[in-house]
Design a protein around this motif. Sequence first.
Motif, PDB file in Angstrom:
ATOM      1  N   VAL A 115       4.377  -3.251 -12.753  1.00 36.69           N
ATOM      2  CA  VAL A 115       4.432  -2.487 -11.499  1.00 36.69           C
ATOM      3  C   VAL A 115       5.760  -1.746 -11.382  1.00 36.69           C
ATOM      4  O   VAL A 115       5.810  -0.562 -11.024  1.00 36.69           O
ATOM      5  N   ALA A 141       0.669   1.646 -10.165  1.00 36.55           N
ATOM      6  CA  ALA A 141       1.540   0.743  -9.421  1.00 36.55           C
ATOM      7  C   ALA A 141       0.793   0.078  -8.266  1.00 36.55           C
ATOM      8  O   ALA A 141       0.967  -1.124  -7.999  1.00 36.55           O
ATOM      9  N   GLY A 153      -0.009  -3.808  -8.236  1.00 30.50           N
ATOM     10  CA  GLY A 153       0.551  -4.584  -7.142  1.00 30.50           C
ATOM     11  C   GLY A 153      -0.477  -5.464  -6.461  1.00 30.50           C
ATOM     12  O   GLY A 153      -0.210  -6.634  -6.142  1.00 30.50           O
TER      13      GLY A 153
END
Length: 595
Positions: A223, A308, A312
């Motif tokens: 991430v 990302a 996440g």
Amino acid sequence: MTPSTTSTAAGTHSDSERPNDNTSSPLDPQLELRRKISQAIDEGHDADIPSSEGFVLTEEEELRRQRSIAERRRNSIASSSKRGGVRGNGNHDVEKGRVPLPAAAGRSSGEEDGDDDADSGLNVVWWDGPDDEENPYNWPTWRKVMNCGFISAMTFVSPLASSLFAPGVPQAMAEFSSTSLEIASFVVSVYILGFAAGPLLFAPLSEIYGRLMLYHIANVGFVAFSVACALSPTLDALIVFRFLSGVFGSVAISNGSGTIADMITQEKRGIAIAIFSIGPLLGPIVGPVAGGFLTAAEGWRWAFWLLAIVGGVLLVLMLFTLKESYAPVLLERKAARLRRETGNNMLRSKLDAGLSPRDYFKRGIVRPFRMLFLSPIVAIAAVYVAVTYGYLYLMFTTITEVFQQYYGFSTSMVGLAFLGLGVGSIFGILIFSSTSDKYMKRKSAEADAIAEASGGVKPDMKPEYRLVLLPVGALLIPAGLFIYGWTASFRVHWIAPIIGTAVVGMGNIIVFLTVQLYLVDTFTIYAASAIASNTVVRSLAGALLPLAGLPMYEKLGIGWGNSLLGFVAVALFPVAIVMFRYGERLRTRFPIKNL
């Protein structure tokens, strides 16, 4: 004459104590397990040892283990003498360093009566019987599915990152004012270079700290560097961040098969590996489809923002649901708990090899290379998969250019050209998952029937049974390359080259799955290292071979360029035959000793 001994983490097994292969009943699971372990030890490798059965140690490492046990015994006696007993337990035997133990820490079925006091079964921590719920093999189905599902999701997202950015490369190159064809390919494939470097670090660390911690670290790193890629100020920075993102993204790829081997028995592992492998092979194919539309709508940087966000969400879910499956780590935690409860510092896990973290790391980081250079079957598998994997990523880096140049596809539509690889991969997975386990069980039943009729011993379930489809995949790859190349060269309707890529995708997934599962079945406890050696070689090919793709097509044309690749694949077809027919002979004739 003193019988020779061979060391394992579970203790020493003398020749005189091993079951006789000619008399042990195939119906006795303990005798059968002991026979298989003894055979594997005699051959100098760990083939067919369940992942919960420990390590085969070298003589030097066995001496270290005995010294560690002796030191632990001295410390326990000294500590007990100072306290005058252990937490008020008057039954503690200071002379032998023992305390009465619960059933969980009692003598296990694998312990020998001939062990010395310091290493006896009374101080060995093992599972609470064959149905112990803490043993990952006995987890409920929902727990296994959840663990496999989240790890499969990791193996989908991290390869997705390898190609999601591909349709946005022209935009990024224009933004950073670069016209190099090699750099345009490398900015995509450098991520796969990270896949080559990551396993060298994370495979040995998994032996020290288990699977769970590494998965969490990998998620955080993935991430973080996805965000860094989205904010890259220069092309050089983008390349470096892509590489580091690939390093962390490699953890699930290299350790996932080992996690499956931790939980699922050999005869049921085919379907599990097939499901697990959907992610690594569909991720790079779904990537360009989504990336094409996303790039056209929001720009190339949003490809990394999407990664990302997805990474996440996966990070948070896995933090609360994923469970450790690595038996040596689970039993060491159990032993530590019992040492605190009983005060007996002599207690040790049955799978404790007595090595320091440094020794574990040295063993683990060297082992993939020892496997690669000392085992012909590992080397052959690595080279063959490397070529097919390199072809796959060469297509990832060139399909955009080919379909834009030859068929006039737009940035948003060109991602759809990758669907051929996806559809072909799905068909390959269906073929493999519906036949592999069935074929293995049928061959095993045939061998059992022959053994029963002749009064012999039940034979092992050979890993080579997994390779029956390998020649099929080896033929499909060149066939698809020829179709793809010449239909595109003559500008036949766009569906024709996409059909060619589908054939390549089908062949590639069959080759990948058969070799992957073969390595897992052959090197069960060292599956992570076996897969790591294969991953290193194939990732190098996946990163470097695409650099030649666009220049090759520019000089030879799409038809002869793909034909060149097809001729190489045809020349390598005998490799598939050699692995299928002579894999067992190579595996047993050239064992890897003292891993």
